[in-house]
Scaffold this active site. Structure first.
Site, PDB file in Angstrom:
ATOM      1  N   THR A   1      -0.181 -22.059   0.930  1.00  0.00           N
ATOM      2  CA  THR A   1      -0.487 -21.819   2.688  1.00  0.00           C
ATOM      3  C   THR A   1      -0.528 -21.283   3.729  1.00  0.00           C
ATOM      4  O   THR A   1       0.603 -21.476   4.177  1.00  0.00           O
ATOM      5  CB  THR A   1      -0.214 -23.435   3.006  1.00  0.00           C
ATOM      6  OG1 THR A   1      -1.009 -24.511   1.754  1.00  0.00           O
ATOM      7  CG2 THR A   1      -1.171 -23.769   3.865  1.00  0.00           C
TER       8      THR A   1
ATOM      9  N   CYS B   1       4.061 -30.894   2.555  1.00  0.00           N
ATOM     10  CA  CYS B   1       3.083 -30.259   3.197  1.00  0.00           C
ATOM     11  C   CYS B   1       2.551 -30.509   4.640  1.00  0.00           C
ATOM     12  O   CYS B   1       1.795 -30.100   5.732  1.00  0.00           O
ATOM     13  CB  CYS B   1       1.745 -29.477   2.152  1.00  0.00           C
ATOM     14  SG  CYS B   1       2.694 -28.548   1.078  1.00  0.00           S
TER      15      CYS B   1
HETATM   16  P1  NAD Z   1       8.358 -24.081  -4.088  1.00  0.00           P
HETATM   17  O1  NAD Z   1       9.247 -24.358  -2.618  1.00  0.00           O
HETATM   18  O2  NAD Z   1       8.464 -25.412  -4.533  1.00  0.00           O
HETATM   19  O3  NAD Z   1       8.824 -22.394  -4.451  1.00  0.00           O
HETATM   20  C1  NAD Z   1       8.049 -22.054  -3.700  1.00  0.00           C
HETATM   21  C2  NAD Z   1       9.067 -20.498  -4.622  1.00  0.00           C
HETATM   22  O4  NAD Z   1       8.987 -19.207  -4.359  1.00  0.00           O
HETATM   23  C3  NAD Z   1      10.668 -20.472  -4.615  1.00  0.00           C
HETATM   24  O5  NAD Z   1      11.139 -21.488  -6.523  1.00  0.00           O
HETATM   25  C4  NAD Z   1      11.001 -19.621  -4.078  1.00  0.00           C
HETATM   26  O6  NAD Z   1      12.117 -19.425  -4.810  1.00  0.00           O
HETATM   27  C5  NAD Z   1      10.028 -18.729  -4.464  1.00  0.00           C
HETATM   28  N1  NAD Z   1      10.310 -16.982  -3.653  1.00  0.00           N
HETATM   29  C6  NAD Z   1      10.603 -17.426  -2.365  1.00  0.00           C
HETATM   30  N2  NAD Z   1      10.575 -16.169  -1.934  1.00  0.00           N
HETATM   31  C7  NAD Z   1      10.440 -15.654  -3.051  1.00  0.00           C
HETATM   32  C8  NAD Z   1      10.396 -13.599  -3.380  1.00  0.00           C
HETATM   33  N3  NAD Z   1      10.823 -13.106  -2.507  1.00  0.00           N
HETATM   34  N4  NAD Z   1      10.204 -13.478  -4.561  1.00  0.00           N
HETATM   35  C9  NAD Z   1      10.558 -14.281  -5.246  1.00  0.00           C
HETATM   36  N5  NAD Z   1      10.512 -15.912  -5.314  1.00  0.00           N
HETATM   37  C10 NAD Z   1      10.218 -16.679  -4.505  1.00  0.00           C
HETATM   38  O7  NAD Z   1       6.872 -24.577  -3.155  1.00  0.00           O
HETATM   39  P2  NAD Z   1       5.612 -24.686  -3.290  1.00  0.00           P
HETATM   40  O8  NAD Z   1       5.325 -26.607  -2.974  1.00  0.00           O
HETATM   41  O9  NAD Z   1       5.501 -24.563  -5.213  1.00  0.00           O
HETATM   42  O10 NAD Z   1       4.511 -24.182  -2.202  1.00  0.00           O
HETATM   43  C11 NAD Z   1       4.314 -22.633  -1.984  1.00  0.00           C
HETATM   44  C12 NAD Z   1       3.281 -23.068  -0.870  1.00  0.00           C
HETATM   45  O11 NAD Z   1       1.825 -23.449  -1.669  1.00  0.00           O
HETATM   46  C13 NAD Z   1       3.558 -23.185   0.077  1.00  0.00           C
HETATM   47  O12 NAD Z   1       3.118 -22.569   1.219  1.00  0.00           O
HETATM   48  C14 NAD Z   1       2.711 -24.717   0.212  1.00  0.00           C
HETATM   49  O13 NAD Z   1       2.420 -24.827   1.481  1.00  0.00           O
HETATM   50  C15 NAD Z   1       1.220 -24.441  -0.825  1.00  0.00           C
HETATM   51  N6  NAD Z   1       1.176 -25.664  -1.626  1.00  0.00           N
HETATM   52  C16 NAD Z   1       2.160 -26.380  -1.706  1.00  0.00           C
HETATM   53  C17 NAD Z   1       1.708 -27.839  -2.257  1.00  0.00           C
HETATM   54  C18 NAD Z   1       2.448 -29.273  -3.185  1.00  0.00           C
HETATM   55  O14 NAD Z   1       1.703 -29.571  -3.447  1.00  0.00           O
HETATM   56  N7  NAD Z   1       3.556 -28.490  -3.274  1.00  0.00           N
HETATM   57  C19 NAD Z   1       0.203 -28.332  -2.669  1.00  0.00           C
HETATM   58  C20 NAD Z   1      -0.458 -27.544  -2.111  1.00  0.00           C
HETATM   59  C21 NAD Z   1      -0.383 -25.399  -1.245  1.00  0.00           C
HETATM   60  C1  UGA Z   2      -1.473 -32.516  -0.346  1.00  0.00           C
HETATM   61  C2  UGA Z   2      -2.940 -32.686  -0.590  1.00  0.00           C
HETATM   62  O1  UGA Z   2      -3.644 -34.302  -0.796  1.00  0.00           O
HETATM   63  C3  UGA Z   2      -3.465 -31.665  -1.402  1.00  0.00           C
HETATM   64  O2  UGA Z   2      -5.086 -31.629  -1.922  1.00  0.00           O
HETATM   65  C4  UGA Z   2      -2.715 -30.018  -1.071  1.00  0.00           C
HETATM   66  O3  UGA Z   2      -2.895 -29.469  -2.166  1.00  0.00           O
HETATM   67  C5  UGA Z   2      -1.045 -31.272  -0.973  1.00  0.00           C
HETATM   68  O4  UGA Z   2      -0.490 -31.707   0.387  1.00  0.00           O
HETATM   69  C6  UGA Z   2      -0.334 -29.420  -0.408  1.00  0.00           C
HETATM   70  O5  UGA Z   2      -1.091 -28.679   0.322  1.00  0.00           O
HETATM   71  O6  UGA Z   2       1.260 -30.263  -1.016  1.00  0.00           O
HETATM   72  P1  UGA Z   2       0.408 -34.289  -1.944  1.00  0.00           P
HETATM   73  O7  UGA Z   2       1.506 -34.066  -0.099  1.00  0.00           O
HETATM   74  O8  UGA Z   2       0.831 -33.840  -3.420  1.00  0.00           O
HETATM   75  O9  UGA Z   2      -1.093 -33.494  -1.558  1.00  0.00           O
HETATM   76  O10 UGA Z   2       0.587 -35.583  -1.962  1.00  0.00           O
HETATM   77  P2  UGA Z   2      -0.757 -36.974  -1.481  1.00  0.00           P
HETATM   78  O11 UGA Z   2      -1.501 -37.517  -2.241  1.00  0.00           O
HETATM   79  O12 UGA Z   2      -1.797 -36.017  -0.315  1.00  0.00           O
HETATM   80  O13 UGA Z   2       0.419 -37.842  -0.489  1.00  0.00           O
HETATM   81  C7  UGA Z   2       0.593 -37.247   0.599  1.00  0.00           C
HETATM   82  C8  UGA Z   2       1.498 -38.681   1.060  1.00  0.00           C
HETATM   83  O14 UGA Z   2       0.121 -39.418   1.946  1.00  0.00           O
HETATM   84  C9  UGA Z   2       2.339 -38.970   0.392  1.00  0.00           C
HETATM   85  O15 UGA Z   2       2.974 -39.261   1.310  1.00  0.00           O
HETATM   86  C10 UGA Z   2       1.262 -40.184  -0.170  1.00  0.00           C
HETATM   87  O16 UGA Z   2       2.583 -41.623   0.243  1.00  0.00           O
HETATM   88  C11 UGA Z   2       0.868 -40.938   1.804  1.00  0.00           C
HETATM   89  N1  UGA Z   2      -0.475 -41.297   1.123  1.00  0.00           N
HETATM   90  C12 UGA Z   2      -1.265 -40.924   0.716  1.00  0.00           C
HETATM   91  C13 UGA Z   2      -0.659 -42.600   2.584  1.00  0.00           C
HETATM   92  O17 UGA Z   2      -0.092 -42.274   2.986  1.00  0.00           O
HETATM   93  N2  UGA Z   2      -1.459 -43.393   2.136  1.00  0.00           N
HETATM   94  C14 UGA Z   2      -3.051 -42.688   1.710  1.00  0.00           C
HETATM   95  O18 UGA Z   2      -3.668 -43.473   1.402  1.00  0.00           O
HETATM   96  C15 UGA Z   2      -2.773 -41.245   0.808  1.00  0.00           C
END
Ligand code: NAD
Ligand code: UGA
Length: 471
Positions: free
Chosen positions: A127, A273
């Site tokens: 993101t 996020c």
């Molecule tokens: P994360 O921290 O779990 O993973 C990121 C990984 O990238 C780490 O393991 C880190 O060591 C590695 N990294 C960093 N710089 C690097 C480089 N130069 N070369 C190789 N590896 C490198 O993060 P995440 O939760 O997977 O999130 C990644 C992105 O996706 C973020 O932008 C986040 O906003 C987005 N996103 C996350 C979620 C979620 O549920 N966690 C959902 C949708 C989008």
């Molecule tokens: C959220 C979005 O739902 C995903 O679509 C998105 O990809 C992701 O962020 C991201 O960009 O990282 P996530 O954070 O994994 O996913 O989980 P959610 O189910 O969205 O919950 C987020 C937080 O809101 C949690 O703490 C959850 O307990 C809380 N929540 C959720 C509430 O308090 N009330 C609700 O009705 C729903």
């Protein structure tokens, strides 16, 4: 076809595992700079807990799914390169506390420029702020020695939620692909679209221009979080008036224009996020002079902080304005159920505030390790990726007031109260009579997720406080 993904985290690991699982003829290599993380992906115990993930990884791993730290080699060989590195909120410098820290992102782009000897499709999976694709194009174009090499940048934001990641990836509401509206850009979009269409119905693979795709991701998270803050704001009003927020949620959610999802009032939203992406949106709005728009979205985070404060204030008020020396059982530490992820979990804020009032915390979570909890409570809010194993003076202080327990029963034994922080299913079916019998009286339950039945618990003798529920 060969796909490489830079970043083996919560997004890179599961998304690439799904592509490999669904497309056995495509070689997928997930890359990271962290050796320990890659070792875990290659072991029997994967680095993240996610229902259904093990099966998919174990089936594809070694067949067409690989995890490696040899970033340059695999990036150089790939046709499509996903970038899925972390993009946290900046903790210092210009924009600290709001802007996205694009250090990891730029470093990934520079690695690609260095490693590539042929044209590639580069996919933004992380993101990122709007217009990041333009910055990537510049880094690649100015650093790649061979000027005949083409880089087509696509935005393909990820919408999975933790705890349901595998279902979300198997049957996504939509896959969004943004690209340049040039001949080569459209061709790159079609190539990536064809990969997803191997298992996602084509009408669910939406295409857009690059900036719309980038902005849609921030907007989606802002809207989801805004719903939670809206219902949480109403929960405060419910507590003041005798209305029940569960009944209000249900009543408004049956309106098909509103819909029932994301209307569960809670102690506040957590996760890596929502807050980060809204703050990023706020920062972008401010950067382009849209102060009122920035203020509107900032209020979503303000209400979330208010909700967490309110939760602890109610606990204190109920318990005669002091928790000093009192054992408080905390049920759940993860930011939501079915994940071991604790990034920005409300449990951190609640524990910090209770500990500031000298409470003794006894915490149980089925998936979060003691080491993780201690590190979270000992760190600055944004520095969640502190190196494992390092003991700091703050950790030693935290351990004087915070212990972890192996079961909910152990946590509640001798406690004055139970505070439910995570909606783990097992908390719904505990033997509350047994818990009550072992607690100091009056025994309180503060349900931060509205998962227990207040009527039944009051019959046992508990004093029950739900979010937005009558006393
Ligand atoms: P994360 O921290 O779990 O993973 C990121 C990984 O990238 C780490 O393991 C880190 O060591 C590695 N990294 C960093 N710089 C690097 C480089 N130069 N070369 C190789 N590896 C490198 O993060 P995440 O939760 O997977 O999130 C990644 C992105 O996706 C973020 O932008 C986040 O906003 C987005 N996103 C996350 C979620 C979620 O549920 N966690 C959902 C949708 C989008
Ligand atoms: C959220 C979005 O739902 C995903 O679509 C998105 O990809 C992701 O962020 C991201 O960009 O990282 P996530 O954070 O994994 O996913 O989980 P959610 O189910 O969205 O919950 C987020 C937080 O809101 C949690 O703490 C959850 O307990 C809380 N929540 C959720 C509430 O308090 N009330 C609700 O009705 C729903």
């Amino acid at each position: 076809m060969k796909i490489a993904c830079i970043g083996a985290g919560y997004v890179g690991g599961p998304t690439m595992a799904m592509i490999a699982y669904k497309c056995p003829d495509i070689e997928v290599v997930v890359l990271d700079i962290a050796q320990a993380r890659i070792d875990q992906w290659n072991s029997d115990k994967l680095p993240i807990y996610e229902p259904g993930l093990d099966e998919i990884v174990f089936e594809a791993r070694g067949r067409n799914l690989f995890f490696s730290i040899d970033v340059e080699k695999h990036v150089g060989e790939a046709d499509i390169i996903f970038i899925s590195v972390n993009t946290p909120t900046k903790v210092r410098g210009v924009g600290a506390g709001a802007a996205a820290d694009l250090t990891y992102w730029e470093s990934a782009a520079r690695t690609i420029a260095k490693a590539c000897t042929s044209s590639k499709i580069i996919v933004e999976k992380s993101t990122v702020p709007v217009k990041t694709a333009e910055a990537v194009e510049k880094v690649l174009a100015r650093n790649c020695v061979d000027k005949s090499i083409r880089f087509d940048i696509l935005s393909n934001p990820e919408f999975l939620a933790e705890g349901t990641a595998i279902d979300d990836l198997k049957k996504p509401d939509r896959v969004l692909i943004g690209g340049r509206e040039t001949e080569s850009g459209l061709k790159a979009v079609a190539t990536l679209k064809a990969v997803y269409e191997r298992w996602v119905p084509s009408e669910r693979v939406i295409t857009a221009n690059l900036w719309s795709a980038e902005l849609s991701k921030l907007t989606a998270n802002a809207f989801l979080a805004q719903r939670i803050s809206s219902i949480n704001a109403i929960s405060a009003l419910c507590e003041a008036t005798g209305a029940n927020v569960k009944q209000v949620s249900y009543a408004i959610g049956t309106d098909s224009r509103i819909g029932p999802k994301f209307l569960n009032a809670s102690v506040g939203f957590g996760g890596s996020c929502f807050q980060k992406d809204i703050l990023n949106l706020v920062y972008i709005c401010e950067s382009v002079g849209l102060k009122e728009v920035a203020d509107y979205w900032r209020s979503v985070v303000t209400i979330n902080d208010y909700q967490k404060d309110r939760f602890v204030n109610r606990m204190l008020e109920a318990m005669f304005n002091t928790v000093s020396g009192k054992r408080c059982a905390i049920f759940g530490f993860a930011f939501k159920k079915d994940t071991g992820d604790t990034r920005e979990t409300p449990a951190i804020d609640v524990c910090h505030k209770l500990m500031a009032d000298k409470a003794k915390i006894a915490c149980y979570d089925p998936q979060v390790t003691e080491d993780q909890m201690i590190r979270d409570l000992s760190l600055d809010p944004y520095m969640w990726d502190h190196p494992a194993g390092q003991v700091t003076p703050k950790m030693t202080m935290v351990k004087q007031q915070f212990t972890t327990c192996k079961t909910a029963y152990e946590a509640a034994a001798g406690a004055h109260c139970i505070a439910i922080m995570t909606e783990w299913d097992e908390f719904k079916t505990l033997d509350y009579q047994k818990l009550y019998d072992g607690m100091v009286k009056p025994a309180y339950i503060f349900d931060g997720r509205n998962i227990v039945d207040p009527v039944k618990l009051r019959e046992i003798g508990f004093v029950v406080y739900g979010i937005g529920q009558p006393l």
